[in-house]
Design a protein around this motif. Structure first.
Motif, PDB file in Angstrom:
ATOM      1  N   GLY A  95       0.799  -1.219  -0.058  1.00  0.00           N
ATOM      2  CA  GLY A  95      -0.023  -0.028   0.084  1.00  0.00           C
ATOM      3  C   GLY A  95       0.777   1.269   0.050  1.00  0.00           C
ATOM      4  O   GLY A  95       0.276   2.309  -0.226  1.00  0.00           O
ATOM      5  N   GLU A  96       2.169   1.280   0.183  1.00  0.00           N
ATOM      6  CA  GLU A  96       2.900   2.290   0.239  1.00  0.00           C
ATOM      7  C   GLU A  96       3.358   2.945  -1.237  1.00  0.00           C
ATOM      8  O   GLU A  96       3.789   1.860  -2.021  1.00  0.00           O
ATOM      9  N   THR A  97       3.422   3.898  -1.352  1.00  0.00           N
ATOM     10  CA  THR A  97       3.649   4.460  -2.835  1.00  0.00           C
ATOM     11  C   THR A  97       5.198   4.781  -2.753  1.00  0.00           C
ATOM     12  O   THR A  97       5.670   5.308  -1.755  1.00  0.00           O
ATOM     13  N   PRO A  98       5.885   4.577  -3.978  1.00  0.00           N
ATOM     14  CA  PRO A  98       7.463   5.018  -3.920  1.00  0.00           C
ATOM     15  C   PRO A  98       7.480   6.508  -3.990  1.00  0.00           C
ATOM     16  O   PRO A  98       6.627   7.049  -4.453  1.00  0.00           O
ATOM     17  N   ARG A  99       8.652   6.816  -3.412  1.00  0.00           N
ATOM     18  CA  ARG A  99       8.999   8.340  -3.425  1.00  0.00           C
ATOM     19  C   ARG A  99       9.069   8.585  -5.006  1.00  0.00           C
ATOM     20  O   ARG A  99       9.897   7.997  -5.675  1.00  0.00           O
ATOM     21  N   ARG A 100       8.971   9.786  -5.274  1.00  0.00           N
ATOM     22  CA  ARG A 100       8.956  10.408  -6.510  1.00  0.00           C
ATOM     23  C   ARG A 100      10.003  11.353  -6.254  1.00  0.00           C
ATOM     24  O   ARG A 100       9.960  12.394  -5.491  1.00  0.00           O
ATOM     25  N   ALA A 101      10.837  11.499  -7.408  1.00  0.00           N
ATOM     26  CA  ALA A 101      11.966  12.512  -7.721  1.00  0.00           C
ATOM     27  C   ALA A 101      11.169  13.881  -7.896  1.00  0.00           C
ATOM     28  O   ALA A 101      10.369  13.955  -8.807  1.00  0.00           O
ATOM     29  N   THR A 102      11.687  15.084  -7.235  1.00  0.00           N
ATOM     30  CA  THR A 102      10.894  16.232  -7.788  1.00  0.00           C
ATOM     31  C   THR A 102      11.546  16.788  -8.713  1.00  0.00           C
ATOM     32  O   THR A 102      12.609  16.363  -9.315  1.00  0.00           O
ATOM     33  N   ARG A 103      10.916  18.013  -9.509  1.00  0.00           N
ATOM     34  CA  ARG A 103      11.716  18.644 -10.703  1.00  0.00           C
ATOM     35  C   ARG A 103      12.866  19.359 -10.557  1.00  0.00           C
ATOM     36  O   ARG A 103      13.661  18.987 -11.046  1.00  0.00           O
ATOM     37  N   GLU A 104      13.099  19.656  -9.291  1.00  0.00           N
ATOM     38  CA  GLU A 104      14.409  20.279  -8.899  1.00  0.00           C
ATOM     39  C   GLU A 104      15.487  19.184  -8.621  1.00  0.00           C
ATOM     40  O   GLU A 104      16.555  19.333  -9.394  1.00  0.00           O
ATOM     41  N   GLU A 105      14.958  18.259  -8.187  1.00  0.00           N
ATOM     42  CA  GLU A 105      16.261  16.887  -7.998  1.00  0.00           C
ATOM     43  C   GLU A 105      16.611  16.346  -9.339  1.00  0.00           C
ATOM     44  O   GLU A 105      17.646  16.153  -9.785  1.00  0.00           O
ATOM     45  N   MET A 106      15.480  16.230 -10.364  1.00  0.00           N
ATOM     46  CA  MET A 106      15.879  15.982 -11.682  1.00  0.00           C
ATOM     47  C   MET A 106      16.568  16.925 -12.474  1.00  0.00           C
ATOM     48  O   MET A 106      17.419  16.457 -13.079  1.00  0.00           O
ATOM     49  N   ARG A 107      16.276  17.998 -12.179  1.00  0.00           N
ATOM     50  CA  ARG A 107      17.007  19.175 -12.830  1.00  0.00           C
ATOM     51  C   ARG A 107      18.517  19.267 -12.507  1.00  0.00           C
ATOM     52  O   ARG A 107      19.450  19.340 -13.175  1.00  0.00           O
ATOM     53  N   ASP A 108      18.534  19.182 -11.017  1.00  0.00           N
ATOM     54  CA  ASP A 108      19.963  19.319 -10.376  1.00  0.00           C
ATOM     55  C   ASP A 108      20.863  17.848 -10.899  1.00  0.00           C
ATOM     56  O   ASP A 108      22.000  18.059 -11.181  1.00  0.00           O
ATOM     57  N   ALA A 109      20.139  16.741 -11.074  1.00  0.00           N
ATOM     58  CA  ALA A 109      21.001  15.553 -11.666  1.00  0.00           C
ATOM     59  C   ALA A 109      21.221  15.884 -13.318  1.00  0.00           C
ATOM     60  O   ALA A 109      21.674  14.890 -13.620  1.00  0.00           O
TER      61      ALA A 109
END
Length: 86
Positions: free
Chosen positions: A6-20
């Motif tokens: 029932g737990e959903t996985p953590r999603r990367a934020t737009r800022e994290e994706m941009r920084d990466a």
């Protein structure tokens, strides 16, 4: 990365994706696994045997997402009443 039921996985934020510096086409629901995989690849000079766990997690996520898209498409086809063309 084991999840409780029932737990959903953590999603990367737009800022994290941009920084990466993830390319736009890789900014999907599995991006939170691609970021550490790319970091591991960079740190280990892209030696394929060094980042096996990260790669497996990312590829599994991509496969699960693909299966979801196929199931959704089949659902839409059935609701439309049309048969598969190929």
């Amino acid at each position: 990365m084991a999840l409780e039921s029932g737990e959903t996985p953590r999603r990367a934020t737009r800022e994290e994706m941009r920084d990466a510096k993830l390319p736009i086409q890789y900014r999907d629901s599995c991006a939170h696994l691609l970021i550490p995989l790319n970091r591991c690849r960079f740190e280990t000079y892209y030696m394929p045997w060094k980042c096996e766990d990260e790669r497996h997690s990312y590829e599994k996520c991509q496969y699960v997402e693909f299966k979801k898209r196929v199931a959704k498409m089949n659902e839409l086809r059935e609701a439309k009443g049309g048969a598969r063309s190929n």
